[in-house]
Design a protein around this motif. Structure first.
Motif, PDB file in Angstrom:
ATOM      1  N   VAL A 305       0.845  -1.202   0.000  1.00  0.00           N
ATOM      2  CA  VAL A 305       0.000   0.000   0.000  1.00  0.00           C
ATOM      3  C   VAL A 305       0.880   1.252   0.000  1.00  0.00           C
ATOM      4  N   ALA A 306       1.958   1.225   0.798  1.00  0.00           N
ATOM      5  CA  ALA A 306       2.867   2.376   0.843  1.00  0.00           C
ATOM      6  C   ALA A 306       3.546   2.617  -0.499  1.00  0.00           C
ATOM      7  N   ALA A 307       3.696   1.556  -1.297  1.00  0.00           N
ATOM      8  CA  ALA A 307       4.310   1.691  -2.624  1.00  0.00           C
ATOM      9  C   ALA A 307       3.338   2.283  -3.646  1.00  0.00           C
ATOM     10  N   GLY A 308       2.082   2.512  -3.245  1.00  0.00           N
ATOM     11  CA  GLY A 308       1.128   3.158  -4.129  1.00  0.00           C
ATOM     12  C   GLY A 308       0.078   2.247  -4.717  1.00  0.00           C
ATOM     13  N   ILE A 309      -0.004   1.022  -4.244  1.00  0.00           N
ATOM     14  CA  ILE A 309      -1.015   0.088  -4.744  1.00  0.00           C
ATOM     15  C   ILE A 309      -2.304   0.298  -3.939  1.00  0.00           C
ATOM     16  N   PRO A 310      -3.450   0.466  -4.583  1.00  0.00           N
ATOM     17  CA  PRO A 310      -4.709   0.648  -3.844  1.00  0.00           C
ATOM     18  C   PRO A 310      -4.965  -0.524  -2.895  1.00  0.00           C
ATOM     19  N   LEU A 311      -5.552  -0.221  -1.749  1.00  0.00           N
ATOM     20  CA  LEU A 311      -5.773  -1.242  -0.734  1.00  0.00           C
ATOM     21  C   LEU A 311      -6.535  -2.460  -1.263  1.00  0.00           C
ATOM     22  N   PRO A 312      -7.636  -2.297  -2.015  1.00  0.00           N
ATOM     23  CA  PRO A 312      -8.325  -3.499  -2.512  1.00  0.00           C
ATOM     24  C   PRO A 312      -7.432  -4.379  -3.399  1.00  0.00           C
ATOM     25  N   ASP A 313      -6.569  -3.751  -4.199  1.00  0.00           N
ATOM     26  CA  ASP A 313      -5.661  -4.523  -5.044  1.00  0.00           C
ATOM     27  C   ASP A 313      -4.619  -5.241  -4.206  1.00  0.00           C
ATOM     28  N   ALA A 314      -4.072  -4.544  -3.204  1.00  0.00           N
ATOM     29  CA  ALA A 314      -3.071  -5.162  -2.345  1.00  0.00           C
ATOM     30  C   ALA A 314      -3.657  -6.347  -1.579  1.00  0.00           C
TER      31      ALA A 314
END
Length: 362
Positions: A305-314
């Motif tokens: 998530v910190a790397a910029g991936i949306p929470l649902p995708d992560a």
């Protein structure tokens, strides 16, 4: 019946409401504003784990395997494979037999052989003394039970494509990894039936614009690519690139954790080789190669998530997609009615608060 309220992460969305649990099963997910600030996600599914909490999967010790599974369960991993490293055939056979009762009990989802059918050039922290060409005779003996769920193979080795097809035909996921394959050889492995790319980028010929190699061959294919999101194996920018390129349906977060996970820095063992852990980074004493990780799945989720991936995708990468790889999508990996009540309650900063497995709080 148990009701757990908060921001519920479902496929492609985050909704406010309650997860209603009846016994070991999710009864219903009810949308309701103001249900709380906690973040509720499905239990994590780890396809690639060698141990944790001072316990290891690599020796075939069932008591140690149970301890490792319990350690990762406390960090939200409700389903995981016990990953062995390259070993003599006898150890592989004995470990599989020892872990079968744990698989039948549900402590483990199965066994993953990371080796010994790997490239000597790209063996990384694997013990080169135990590497050998793929053997269908060995695999036939090893997969007699339902314990074996995945085998990592370098597709350029003699007999590799036949072994990959054999695994596919017998319901075992074949993974391409620890490989010096060309782009064409990697794609041949996919065509033969490989379903997974083992820790993408690591233990692989690096990409080049005139020879894309296995990294691009796997990213551009239908396989699910494993990503070690510890900010050591992959720079956060590379993690984001791979996750965006593959998409959440073709990327799976893994730990690649060893017994040192959750333990103090010091000296450990991996497949008969000395590992030195300093500042949480594990490296082989003999050549300084990275030797697994000290990662847990909750940290992997936060880093993604910190790397910029949306929470649902992560969350899909941590739960839904790896569950599908194991053929368990109809049982776990999402917060949906009828699935197993495997879930993790996280604080707003995604720190584990509580873990539920099969309807029981850990």
């Amino acid at each position: 019946m148990t009701r757990i309220g908060g921001r519920i992460v479902r496929p492609g969305a985050v909704v406010e409401g309650y997860v209603e649990v009846d016994g070991p099963t999710i009864l219903e997910v009810v949308h309701a504003p103001g249900a709380g600030d906690d973040v509720i996600v499905p239990g994590f599914v780890d396809l690639h784990c060698h141990g944790g909490g001072g316990h290891t999967f690599t020796t075939g010790d069932a008591l140690s395997a149970r301890g490792a599974a319990e350690f990762h369960l406390r960090h939200g991993t409700t389903t995981l494979l016990a990953s062995l490293v390259s070993s003599p055939f006898e150890l592989m056979r004995e470990a599989t037999a020892a872990y079968l009762p744990l698989v039948e009990e549900g402590v483990l989802a199965g066994v993953h052989y990371e080796g010994p059918y790997l490239s000597g050039v790209r063996c990384g922290a694997q013990n080169p003394d135990f590497l050998r060409d793929p053997s269908i005779d060995e695999l036939q003996e090893l997969i007699k039970t339902d314990a074996v769920r995945m085998v990592t193979i370098a597709p350029e080795l003699p007999g590799a494509l036949e072994a990959i097809a054999f695994l596919r035909d017998n319901g075992v996921a074949a993974a391409v990894g620890h490989t010096d394959a060309t782009y064409e050889q990697a794609r041949a492995g996919v065509e033969a039936g490989a379903a997974v790319g083992t820790h993408l980028f690591n233990g692989m010929r690096p990409p080049h614009h005139r020879e894309p190699g296995p990294v691009i061959g796997l990213l551009s294919s239908p396989v699910v690519c494993e990503l070690i999101a510890d900010n050591i194996h992959l720079h956060p920018g590379m993690l984001a690139f791979a996750a965006h390129t593959a998409g959440p349906d073709k990327a799976a977060l893994i730990t690649d954790a060893i017994d040192a996970t959750g333990m103090a820095d010091g000296t450990y063992d991996l497949g008969g080789q000395q590992v030195i852990v300093a500042d949480g980074v594990a490296r082989l004493a003999r050549n300084d190669s990275i030797a697994g990780s000290t990662l847990t799945m909750d940290v992997a989720l936060r880093n993604t998530v910190a790397a910029g991936i949306p929470l649902p995708d992560a969350v899909a990468m941590a739960s839904t997609t790896p569950a599908r790889v194991l053929g368990l999508a109809d049982r776990t990996g999402a917060l949906e009615a009828g699935l197993s009540a495997d879930l993790v309650v996280l604080s707003p900063d995604l720190t584990v608060q509580r873990v539920m497995r099969r309807g029981a709080w850990v």
